[in-house]
Design a protein around this motif. Structure first.
Motif, PDB file in Angstrom:
ATOM      1  N   VAL A   1       0.855  -1.191   0.000  1.00 51.00           N
ATOM      2  CA  VAL A   1       0.000   0.000   0.000  1.00 51.00           C
ATOM      3  C   VAL A   1       0.887   1.236   0.000  1.00 51.00           C
ATOM      4  CG1 VAL A   1      -1.795  -1.257   1.254  1.00 51.00           C
ATOM      5  CG2 VAL A   1      -0.212   0.187   2.518  1.00 51.00           C
ATOM      6  N   ASN A   2       0.283   2.389  -0.212  1.00 50.52           N
ATOM      7  CA  ASN A   2       1.050   3.633  -0.261  1.00 50.52           C
ATOM      8  C   ASN A   2       1.680   3.902   1.112  1.00 50.52           C
ATOM      9  OD1 ASN A   2       1.553   6.562   0.024  1.00 50.52           O
ATOM     10  ND2 ASN A   2       0.687   6.679  -2.028  1.00 50.52           N
ATOM     11  N   PRO A   3       3.013   3.989   1.200  1.00 47.22           N
ATOM     12  CA  PRO A   3       3.662   4.202   2.504  1.00 47.22           C
ATOM     13  C   PRO A   3       3.246   5.509   3.176  1.00 47.22           C
ATOM     14  CG  PRO A   3       5.260   3.443   0.877  1.00 47.22           C
ATOM     15  CD  PRO A   3       4.002   3.789   0.130  1.00 47.22           C
ATOM     16  N   ASP A   4       3.000   6.557   2.382  1.00 46.63           N
ATOM     17  CA  ASP A   4       2.577   7.834   2.965  1.00 46.63           C
ATOM     18  C   ASP A   4       1.201   7.703   3.607  1.00 46.63           C
ATOM     19  OD1 ASP A   4       4.912   8.947   2.005  1.00 46.63           O
ATOM     20  OD2 ASP A   4       3.990   9.745   0.191  1.00 46.63           O
ATOM     21  N   THR A   5       0.306   6.967   2.934  1.00 48.28           N
ATOM     22  CA  THR A   5      -1.029   6.731   3.498  1.00 48.28           C
ATOM     23  C   THR A   5      -0.929   5.902   4.765  1.00 48.28           C
ATOM     24  OG1 THR A   5      -2.050   6.830   1.305  1.00 48.28           O
ATOM     25  CG2 THR A   5      -3.314   5.754   3.045  1.00 48.28           C
ATOM     26  N   ALA A   6      -0.064   4.902   4.747  1.00 52.65           N
ATOM     27  CA  ALA A   6       0.117   4.050   5.931  1.00 52.65           C
ATOM     28  C   ALA A   6       0.638   4.869   7.112  1.00 52.65           C
ATOM     29  CB  ALA A   6       1.080   2.910   5.606  1.00 52.65           C
ATOM     30  N   LEU A   7       1.591   5.753   6.847  1.00 50.81           N
ATOM     31  CA  LEU A   7       2.140   6.609   7.900  1.00 50.81           C
ATOM     32  C   LEU A   7       1.048   7.489   8.500  1.00 50.81           C
ATOM     33  CD1 LEU A   7       4.663   7.790   9.401  1.00 50.81           C
ATOM     34  CD2 LEU A   7       4.800   9.453   7.534  1.00 50.81           C
ATOM     35  N   PHE A   8       0.269   8.119   7.643  1.00 49.31           N
ATOM     36  CA  PHE A   8      -0.810   8.993   8.104  1.00 49.31           C
ATOM     37  C   PHE A   8      -1.842   8.202   8.908  1.00 49.31           C
ATOM     38  CE2 PHE A   8      -5.136  10.615   7.248  1.00 49.31           C
ATOM     39  CZ  PHE A   8      -5.054  11.802   7.956  1.00 49.31           C
ATOM     40  N   ALA A   9      -2.264   7.051   8.373  1.00 50.04           N
ATOM     41  CA  ALA A   9      -3.276   6.245   9.061  1.00 50.04           C
ATOM     42  C   ALA A   9      -2.794   5.819  10.437  1.00 50.04           C
ATOM     43  CB  ALA A   9      -3.632   5.025   8.212  1.00 50.04           C
ATOM     44  N   ALA A  10      -1.527   5.453  10.541  1.00 47.56           N
ATOM     45  CA  ALA A  10      -0.980   5.018  11.829  1.00 47.56           C
ATOM     46  C   ALA A  10      -0.920   6.171  12.817  1.00 47.56           C
ATOM     47  CB  ALA A  10       0.409   4.415  11.621  1.00 47.56           C
ATOM     48  N   ILE A  11      -0.593   7.351  12.349  1.00 45.23           N
ATOM     49  CA  ILE A  11      -0.510   8.509  13.238  1.00 45.23           C
ATOM     50  C   ILE A  11      -1.873   8.844  13.840  1.00 45.23           C
ATOM     51  CG2 ILE A  11      -0.259  11.037  13.188  1.00 45.23           C
ATOM     52  CD1 ILE A  11       2.267  10.621  11.520  1.00 45.23           C
ATOM     53  N   VAL A  12      -2.933   8.640  13.069  1.00 47.01           N
ATOM     54  CA  VAL A  12      -4.265   9.016  13.568  1.00 47.01           C
ATOM     55  C   VAL A  12      -5.070   7.813  14.063  1.00 47.01           C
ATOM     56  CG1 VAL A  12      -4.365  11.058  12.110  1.00 47.01           C
ATOM     57  CG2 VAL A  12      -5.336   8.914  11.257  1.00 47.01           C
ATOM     58  N   HIS A  13      -4.481   6.611  14.090  1.00 48.86           N
ATOM     59  CA  HIS A  13      -5.298   5.434  14.389  1.00 48.86           C
ATOM     60  C   HIS A  13      -5.799   5.397  15.837  1.00 48.86           C
ATOM     61  CE1 HIS A  13      -1.787   3.534  16.345  1.00 48.86           C
ATOM     62  NE2 HIS A  13      -2.581   2.562  16.744  1.00 48.86           N
ATOM     63  N   GLU A  14      -5.172   6.152  16.738  1.00 46.04           N
ATOM     64  CA  GLU A  14      -5.632   6.196  18.137  1.00 46.04           C
ATOM     65  C   GLU A  14      -6.201   7.563  18.500  1.00 46.04           C
ATOM     66  OE1 GLU A  14      -6.056   4.029  20.303  1.00 46.04           O
ATOM     67  OE2 GLU A  14      -4.642   2.372  20.174  1.00 46.04           O
ATOM     68  N   VAL A  15      -6.629   8.317  17.483  1.00 49.03           N
ATOM     69  CA  VAL A  15      -7.073   9.685  17.762  1.00 49.03           C
ATOM     70  C   VAL A  15      -8.300   9.693  18.683  1.00 49.03           C
ATOM     71  CG1 VAL A  15      -8.597   9.912  15.727  1.00 49.03           C
ATOM     72  CG2 VAL A  15      -7.478  11.938  16.685  1.00 49.03           C
ATOM     73  N   GLY A  16      -9.164   8.678  18.573  1.00 46.85           N
ATOM     74  CA  GLY A  16     -10.310   8.604  19.470  1.00 46.85           C
ATOM     75  C   GLY A  16      -9.874   8.405  20.912  1.00 46.85           C
ATOM     76  N   GLY A  17      -8.848   7.575  21.112  1.00 47.24           N
ATOM     77  CA  GLY A  17      -8.310   7.361  22.448  1.00 47.24           C
ATOM     78  C   GLY A  17      -7.700   8.621  23.021  1.00 47.24           C
TER      79      GLY A  17
END
Length: 279
Positions: free
Chosen positions: A140-156
């Motif tokens: 998958v696109n590494p930039d998208t993966a980086l962004f998704a990982a940075i925000v994956h706990e934003v609800g927490g």
């Protein structure tokens, strides 16, 4: 107010769109909104970054980090050069990192702050791993993966930012109803932050998603990165973990030497990101 009442109250506010964000978050969101347009002129991007001194400093720092300068090129000394080196996608992710980080900046309770710090460390390690996994395993696109990982706990992070107001959030959850409430809150926070739908879907899938064999999508990338992270999320429960047989499953598509190399590279990148994004 007990935990059930606290979650119920925050979830109700989230559904009504009554989310409480720090002022600094709103500033970073303005930068994200402009950068969401791939046709945004670089001079506009530069002016937006320069208008936020912390973001400007972080942009130059991360452009000079090992993560984006493995060749030992001369140090970048200005925002223009930094943006050219890291690109709009990574600048967008950097602004998102500021948003996530700022949620925990005003927490005063020592116990909650400790959880926020651990969640931040977890996020940084997952982000570093996700970028490498995307490049070397899932495609998958590494930039998208980086962004998704940075925000994956934003609800927490959002929940922890409200824990000073609602101490019941820290109570034990013997009936395990927290995940459903947290899912509602996370969805609404992501909506407020305009997280792209494919990224939001992958993050929501973390709750009960299964790792594909071989892994080939963004959800798989996040599941693997979470599983391999040396720092666990302080908010993680059984519903966030990939099955215990996953270590043996990983052997099917990542050999021992490759996994060791990926983990070593991710440690370097995580350290570089942590230093560049330090608040």
């Amino acid at each position: 107010m007990n935990k059930l009442e606290a979650f119920g109250h925050i979830a109700a506010l989230a559904i009504r769109g009554e989310l409480v964000f720090p002022t600094s978050v709103n500033a970073a969101l303005r930068v994200q909104l402009a950068l969401d347009d791939p046709e945004c002129p670089i001079d506009k991007a530069i002016s937006l970054v320069l208008a936020e001194p912390i973001l400007a400093a972080r942009t130059v720092a991360i452009a000079n980090s090992a993560m984006f300068n493995r060749s030992g090129a001369p140090a970048i000394t200005n925002v223009r050069g930094a943006i050219i080196r890291i690109g709009y996608h990574n600048l967008y992710a950097l602004a998102a990192a500021m948003v996530v980080r700022q949620f925990g900046s005003k927490i005063t309770d020592p116990e909650v702050r400790a959880k926020a710090e651990q969640l931040w460390d977890h996020t940084i390690h997952v982000a570093a791993l996700a970028r490498i996994i995307a490049r070397q395993v899932t495609g998958v696109n590494p930039d998208t993966a980086l962004f998704a990982a940075i925000v994956h706990e934003v609800g927490g992070f959002y929940l922890l930012s409200r824990a000073d107001e609602f101490p019941g959030l820290l109570e034990d959850d013997p009936e395990n109803w927290q995940p459903a409430s947290e899912e509602i809150i996370t969805r609404e926070v992501m909506n407020k932050l305009s997280i792209p739908e494919p990224v939001a879907e992958a993050i929501e899938g973390l709750r009960d998603g299964f790792l594909s064999i071989p892994p080939d999508n963004l959800l798989d990338t996040l599941l693997l990165a979470n599983h391999l992270s040396p720092v666990p999320s302080p908010l993680a429960g059984p519903q966030r973990e990939i099955p215990p047989h996953s270590d043996s499953a990983i052997d099917l598509f990542i050999d021992e030497d490759k996994l060791k190399s990926m983990l070593e590279e991710s440690e370097i990148d995580a350290a570089a990101m942590s230093a560049a994004l330090l608040v």
